[in-house]
Design an enzyme around this catalytic site. Structure first.
Site, short mmCIF file in Angstrom:
data_model
loop_
_atom_site.label_atom_id
_atom_site.label_comp_id
_atom_site.label_asym_id
_atom_site.label_seq_id
_atom_site.Cartn_x
_atom_site.Cartn_y
_atom_site.Cartn_z
N ASP A 118 0.85 -1.19 0.00
CA ASP A 118 0.00 0.00 0.00
C ASP A 118 0.89 1.24 0.00
O ASP A 118 1.75 1.39 0.87
CB ASP A 118 -0.88 -0.01 1.26
N THR A 191 3.03 -11.12 -9.26
CA THR A 191 1.90 -11.11 -8.34
C THR A 191 0.63 -10.83 -9.15
O THR A 191 0.70 -10.48 -10.33
CB THR A 191 2.05 -10.02 -7.27
#
Length: 214
Positions: A118, A191
């Protein structure tokens, strides 16, 4: 991004104690017993839905991997991928990164992965970034002298912030790429976020660093 709450996630995770470690603090300094060998331990902080950590475990059976994700509703997706991968060298943990020193002894972790963390773009949230010096202090204690941090992101601002943070912490930058997928780097495992953003044409930034302890 708002995560859909899955009230059944905790019970689902606990159905698989061979993969999900409910109380990781109980194994501080004893993770070799969990895996049944003395292989090096690599951890991914913020493992999300688990595509990366499962892929790494499958590709590198000589390394033990632990995926750490504090949101159980997300970690349950990583559990499904771990079950599908069917590898003995992967465990999952639900913990906040701030509590890692309660789970691992000093020098017990050989390598740390930070993937698409984040960015916490607001200035007042700077200390929440996983590449903030507060977290670097924790990582330094977990890693041995030769231990490394591998960091990937699509967020240029976070990458630039991290380069500065690592440098000011006197870390050694051993690899830096401003466009990973168009570089000569080999062995990259993507990912879920990485696939999504690279498909839209965004460059992926990567750096590798270690602490200067000479």
């Amino acid at each position: 991004m708002r995560v859909k709450h899955k009230p059944w996630a905790k019970d689902r995770l606990e159905e698989f104690p061979a993969i999900y470690i409910k109380n990781p603090e109980d194994f501080k300094g004893q993770w070799q017993e969990v895996f049944g060998n003395n292989n090096p331990i690599h951890i991914e902080i913020g493992s999300g839905k688990g595509q990366f950590i499962s892929g790494m475990a499958k590709a590198n059976p000589e390394i033990n991997y632990i995926g750490i994700e504090m949101i159980e509703s997300v970690l349950v997706s990583a559990l499904d991928k771990a079950i599908e991968a069917d590898v003995p060298n992967l465990r999952l943990v639900a913990r906040d990164a701030k509590l890692l020193e309660e789970c691992f002894e000093k020098g017990e972790v050989a390598q740390i992965y930070l993937n698409f963390s984040d960015p916490w773009p607001k200035k007042r949230h700077t200390k929440r970034r996983l590449t903030n010096p507060t977290f670097l202090t924790i990582y330094e204690r977990l890693l041995p002298k030769a231990g490394e941090i591998h960091f990937k992101t699509d967020n240029r601002s976070l990458f630039e912030y991290s380069l500065v943070a690592f440098s000011e912490y006197n870390m050694l930058l051993t690899f830096v790429s401003l466009d990973l997928h168009n570089s000569d780097y080999e062995g990259n495992i993507k990912t879920e976020y990485e696939e999504k953003f690279s498909a839209k044409g965004f460059p992926i930034y990567r750096l590798e660093a270690k602490f200067d302890r000479n």
